[in-house]
Design an enzyme around this catalytic site. Structure first.
Site, PDB file in Angstrom:
ATOM      1  N   LYS A 262       0.863  -1.190   0.000  1.00 54.73           N
ATOM      2  CA  LYS A 262       0.000   0.000   0.000  1.00 54.73           C
ATOM      3  C   LYS A 262       0.895   1.234   0.000  1.00 54.73           C
ATOM      4  O   LYS A 262       1.792   1.374   0.831  1.00 54.73           O
ATOM      5  CB  LYS A 262      -0.900  -0.001   1.249  1.00 54.73           C
ATOM      6  CG  LYS A 262      -1.651   1.328   1.452  1.00 54.73           C
ATOM      7  CD  LYS A 262      -2.641   1.296   2.615  1.00 54.73           C
ATOM      8  CE  LYS A 262      -3.196   2.683   2.915  1.00 54.73           C
ATOM      9  NZ  LYS A 262      -4.136   2.698   4.068  1.00 54.73           N
ATOM     10  N   LYS A 274      -9.767  13.236   8.081  1.00 54.49           N
ATOM     11  CA  LYS A 274      -9.367  12.789   9.418  1.00 54.49           C
ATOM     12  C   LYS A 274      -9.288  13.981  10.374  1.00 54.49           C
ATOM     13  O   LYS A 274      -9.060  15.102   9.920  1.00 54.49           O
ATOM     14  CB  LYS A 274      -7.969  12.153   9.341  1.00 54.49           C
ATOM     15  CG  LYS A 274      -7.926  10.791   8.693  1.00 54.49           C
ATOM     16  CD  LYS A 274      -6.497  10.260   8.661  1.00 54.49           C
ATOM     17  CE  LYS A 274      -6.415   8.887   8.013  1.00 54.49           C
ATOM     18  NZ  LYS A 274      -7.056   7.815   8.782  1.00 54.49           N
ATOM     19  N   ASP A 344     -11.967   7.451   3.612  1.00 58.66           N
ATOM     20  CA  ASP A 344     -10.767   7.184   4.416  1.00 58.66           C
ATOM     21  C   ASP A 344     -10.409   5.697   4.430  1.00 58.66           C
ATOM     22  O   ASP A 344      -9.333   5.322   4.874  1.00 58.66           O
ATOM     23  CB  ASP A 344     -10.996   7.712   5.844  1.00 58.66           C
ATOM     24  CG  ASP A 344      -9.701   7.824   6.631  1.00 58.66           C
ATOM     25  OD1 ASP A 344      -8.628   7.733   6.005  1.00 58.66           O
ATOM     26  OD2 ASP A 344      -9.785   8.019   7.859  1.00 58.66           O
ATOM     27  N   GLU A 346      -9.373   4.024   2.061  1.00 57.54           N
ATOM     28  CA  GLU A 346      -8.880   4.120   0.685  1.00 57.54           C
ATOM     29  C   GLU A 346      -7.854   3.048   0.333  1.00 57.54           C
ATOM     30  O   GLU A 346      -7.719   2.686  -0.837  1.00 57.54           O
ATOM     31  CB  GLU A 346      -8.264   5.515   0.454  1.00 57.54           C
ATOM     32  CG  GLU A 346      -6.813   5.699   0.920  1.00 57.54           C
ATOM     33  CD  GLU A 346      -6.578   5.478   2.412  1.00 57.54           C
ATOM     34  OE1 GLU A 346      -7.543   5.619   3.185  1.00 57.54           O
ATOM     35  OE2 GLU A 346      -5.445   5.147   2.802  1.00 57.54           O
ATOM     36  N   ARG A 348      -7.698  -0.165   0.903  1.00 56.10           N
ATOM     37  CA  ARG A 348      -8.268  -1.391   0.335  1.00 56.10           C
ATOM     38  C   ARG A 348      -8.762  -1.143  -1.093  1.00 56.10           C
ATOM     39  O   ARG A 348      -8.729  -2.053  -1.925  1.00 56.10           O
ATOM     40  CB  ARG A 348      -9.398  -1.913   1.241  1.00 56.10           C
ATOM     41  CG  ARG A 348     -10.592  -1.005   1.331  1.00 56.10           C
ATOM     42  CD  ARG A 348     -11.507  -1.319   2.515  1.00 56.10           C
ATOM     43  NE  ARG A 348     -10.947  -0.837   3.776  1.00 56.10           N
ATOM     44  CZ  ARG A 348     -11.549  -0.955   4.953  1.00 56.10           C
ATOM     45  NH1 ARG A 348     -12.716  -1.565   5.047  1.00 56.10           N
ATOM     46  NH2 ARG A 348     -10.991  -0.479   6.050  1.00 56.10           N
TER      47      ARG A 348
HETATM   48  N1  BES Z   1      -4.151   4.547   6.822  1.00 59.93           N
HETATM   49  C1  BES Z   1      -5.299   4.353   7.603  1.00 59.93           C
HETATM   50  C2  BES Z   1      -5.101   3.321   8.688  1.00 59.93           C
HETATM   51  C3  BES Z   1      -4.297   3.742   9.888  1.00 59.93           C
HETATM   52  C4  BES Z   1      -4.863   4.565  10.837  1.00 59.93           C
HETATM   53  C5  BES Z   1      -3.035   3.266  10.072  1.00 59.93           C
HETATM   54  C6  BES Z   1      -4.128   4.908  11.949  1.00 59.93           C
HETATM   55  C7  BES Z   1      -2.318   3.602  11.199  1.00 59.93           C
HETATM   56  C8  BES Z   1      -2.857   4.428  12.129  1.00 59.93           C
HETATM   57  C9  BES Z   1      -6.463   3.858   6.745  1.00 59.93           C
HETATM   58  O1  BES Z   1      -6.501   4.323   5.447  1.00 59.93           O
HETATM   59  C10 BES Z   1      -7.710   4.349   7.406  1.00 59.93           C
HETATM   60  O2  BES Z   1      -7.898   5.528   7.472  1.00 59.93           O
HETATM   61  N2  BES Z   1      -8.506   3.412   7.881  1.00 59.93           N
HETATM   62  C11 BES Z   1      -9.693   3.741   8.573  1.00 59.93           C
HETATM   63  C12 BES Z   1     -10.764   2.841   8.026  1.00 59.93           C
HETATM   64  C13 BES Z   1     -12.136   3.214   8.461  1.00 59.93           C
HETATM   65  C14 BES Z   1     -12.563   4.510   7.800  1.00 59.93           C
HETATM   66  C15 BES Z   1     -13.057   2.097   8.067  1.00 59.93           C
HETATM   67  C16 BES Z   1      -9.461   3.462  10.054  1.00 59.93           C
HETATM   68  O3  BES Z   1      -8.785   2.490  10.378  1.00 59.93           O
HETATM   69  O4  BES Z   1      -9.908   4.248  10.866  1.00 59.93           O
HETATM   70 ZN    ZN Z   2      -4.633   4.856   4.667  1.00 58.17          ZN
HETATM   71 ZN    ZN Z   3      -7.530   6.206   5.308  1.00 61.44          ZN
END
Ligand code: BES
Ligand code: ZN
Ligand code: ZN
Length: 496
Positions: A262, A274, A344, A346, A348
């Site tokens: 990724k 965010k 967010d 994104e 996947r």
């Molecule tokens: N890159 C983030 C995941 C992440 C968050 C990694 C904090 C490390 C620390 C990912 O793209 C994301 O934002 N995931 C969201 C998914 C949710 C919107 C379903 C998450 O984990 O909050």
């Molecule tokens: Zn991310």
């Molecule tokens: Zn994200």
């Protein structure tokens, strides 16, 4: 940093600091007796006085006052002999290298610890501890650079009978650590510099250096080929998305192994933006792609006899008038349609295209993806392990073995069919958000839809990709390079 090996005896070694590892609770100091005699038994005395107990990672500094050529001795504790694990060698190497550096010394020599492990393995771990431990991200510091402390030479001391094995371990350890540090440098890069185009430049440098096959698909080509999911994720940014494929050893087909990382060069969350707290850390959302570059570099250096395909779907997730939105439905590369519930989630979405393309186009024997995918994985496992998901236990077994050798722990999480249900969409084939919790698992279930039958392991490195709070003995703050040593270790044994 220069790394040397020497069979000179410790009492003759001239260095700023001589590092001697010791086990805890042992009455005698064994092979250190000769040097201790020259030092008026000062090592035995600090042990007898309990001032230094040789607990794991404990250090103690002794001046030598000209009694031996080494200016100082650093004693470092290995803990109890019965509790020894190979990672302890890595840890004490990092601890002592950092102790030496913080004292302002530029060179040191370290004795290969006695350990109930093969010499090659032990020397590899010692090398990794030193080189990973000494890495620091300093390229943007312009003021008072002379105050940045740096060690520029380390010598590993061993006996003549250990030399050949130790040399092999040191070579492997050096290649692995340099590749991991290269990945750390890329993941640490701020997002204003570390763009998709930057990844393409690095890939092209690697391709030139190691005669690799390189393909970089830009926005127009991605459009033509139907990478609509990857394109959507990057559509809000001025830095256009790219799909980068680096192939090492392509003539070794069909023994093909694929690794996908990724590479969200910055994850603002997009339209579902965010909160500001820790948003800066989302520069690390490209750690998976950085690891892919490190892996390819190490495979080329070690001349691993496998066809390795490294895939980097790179995009920046930004909000703007051209950004993708919640409610959008995308026709992905695989033909499956994706309903966007949250911009967010994104990673996947971008990976859906990269995984479908990699499996259909390269037909690998196995595919591993590494992704800073979910906050939920951090909740589940913290920084202690990457989450691991698989459709093939044999492949996961290999990943687990490699993980324990290099101490990049993984922990299996489930892919129950229940999770397939909660990502079904009312209006498309799948949606990019699950319901009912288990966020790391529903994200993995989403990826599974784009894999087909290829043996696959998904590593969620959200909790292990970087360190913000307590640094480890040989991993300071910032990107960790996780995945590099793990996958190269796996590939070293692949097919053997
Ligand atoms: N890159 C983030 C995941 C992440 C968050 C990694 C904090 C490390 C620390 C990912 O793209 C994301 O934002 N995931 C969201 C998914 C949710 C919107 C379903 C998450 O984990 O909050
Ligand atoms: Zn991310
Ligand atoms: Zn994200």
């Amino acid at each position: 940093m220069e790394l040397k090996i020497s069979t000179e005896s410790i009492e003759r070694t001239k260095t700023e600091a001589l590092v001697l590892p010791l086990y805890e609770n042992e009455k005698t100091i064994g092979s250190l007796k000769i040097i201790d005699n020259l030092l008026n038994n000062s090592i035995q005395k600090v042990l007898d006085s309990k001032e230094f107990k040789a607990e794991l990672n404990e250090t103690y500094l002794l001046q030598t006052y000209g009694k031996i050529p080494a200016h100082r001795i650093v004693l470092v504790g290995l803990g109890k002999r019965d509790d020894f694990k190979i990672d302890r060698t890595r840890q004490i190497a990092g601890t002592s290298a950092l102790a030496v550096r913080s004292l302002g010394m530029k060179t040191f020599s370290i004795l290969l610890p006695e350990a109930k492990f093969p010499i090659e393995t032990n020397a590899q771990a010692l090398t990794e501890g030193i080189l990973l431990g000494l890495y620091q991200f300093t390229k943007f510091k312009t003021e008072e650079r002379e105050k940045i402390k740096e060690v520029n030479e380390a010598t590993i001391l061993c006996s003549q009978y250990q030399l050949e094995e130790a040399k092999k371990g040191i070579h492997t350890g050096k290649v692995l650590s340099e590749a991991a540090n290269y990945a750390r440098e890329i993941a640490n890069e701020p997002s204003n510099e570390g763009t998709p185009a930057y990844f393409a430049r690095l890939a092209s440098e690697l391709a030139g250096k190691y005669a690799l096959k390189l393909k970089v698909l830009d926005k127009d080509e991605l459009k033509k080929l139907g990478f609509n999911a990857l394109l959507a994720v990057g559509s809000g940014s001025v830095h256009e998305p790219k799909l980068i494929v680096l192939e090492y050893n392509h003539e070794k087909k069909p023994n093909t192994f694929a690794v996908v990382g990724k590479t969200i060069t910055f994850d603002s969350g997009g339209i579902c933006i965010k909160p500001e707290d820790k948003m800066d850390e989302m520069k690390f959302d490209k750690a998976g792609g950085a690891a892919v570059l490190g892996i390819i570099q190490a495979c080329a250096e070690l001349k691993i006899p496998v066809h390795v395909v490294g895939v980097i779907p790179a995009a920046e997730n930004m909000p703007s008038g051209s950004a993708y939105r919640p409610g959008d439905i995308l026709k992905s590369y695989s033909g499956k349609t994706i309903e966007i519930k949250n911009t967010d989630a994104e990673g996947r979405v971008a990976l859906a295209d990269a995984l479908a393309y990699t499996t259909s186009h390269y037909k690998p024997k196995a595919i591993i993806d590494m992704a800073t995918l979910t906050g939920a994985c951090v909740v589940a496992l913290g920084s202690a392990a990457s989450g691991a998901f698989t459709n093939n236990q044999e492949l996961l077994g290999k990943v687990k073995d490699a993980a324990s050798s290099v101490h990049e722990r993984v922990w299996e999480l489930p892919l129950f069919e229940d999770y397939d249900e909660v990502i079904k969409s009312d209006v498309a084939d799948v949606k990019n958000l699950g319901t009912g919790g288990a966020g790391a698992c529903t994200a993995a279930a989403f990826l599974k839809k784009f894999i087909g039958k290829t043996p696959w392991v998904h590593l969620d490195i959200a909790g292990t990709g970087w360190i913000t709070d307590k640094p480890k003995q040989y991993l300071g703050k910032g990107a960790t390079g996780v995945g590099v040593r793990l996958i190269v270790e796996l590939l070293r044994k692949w097919g053997k």
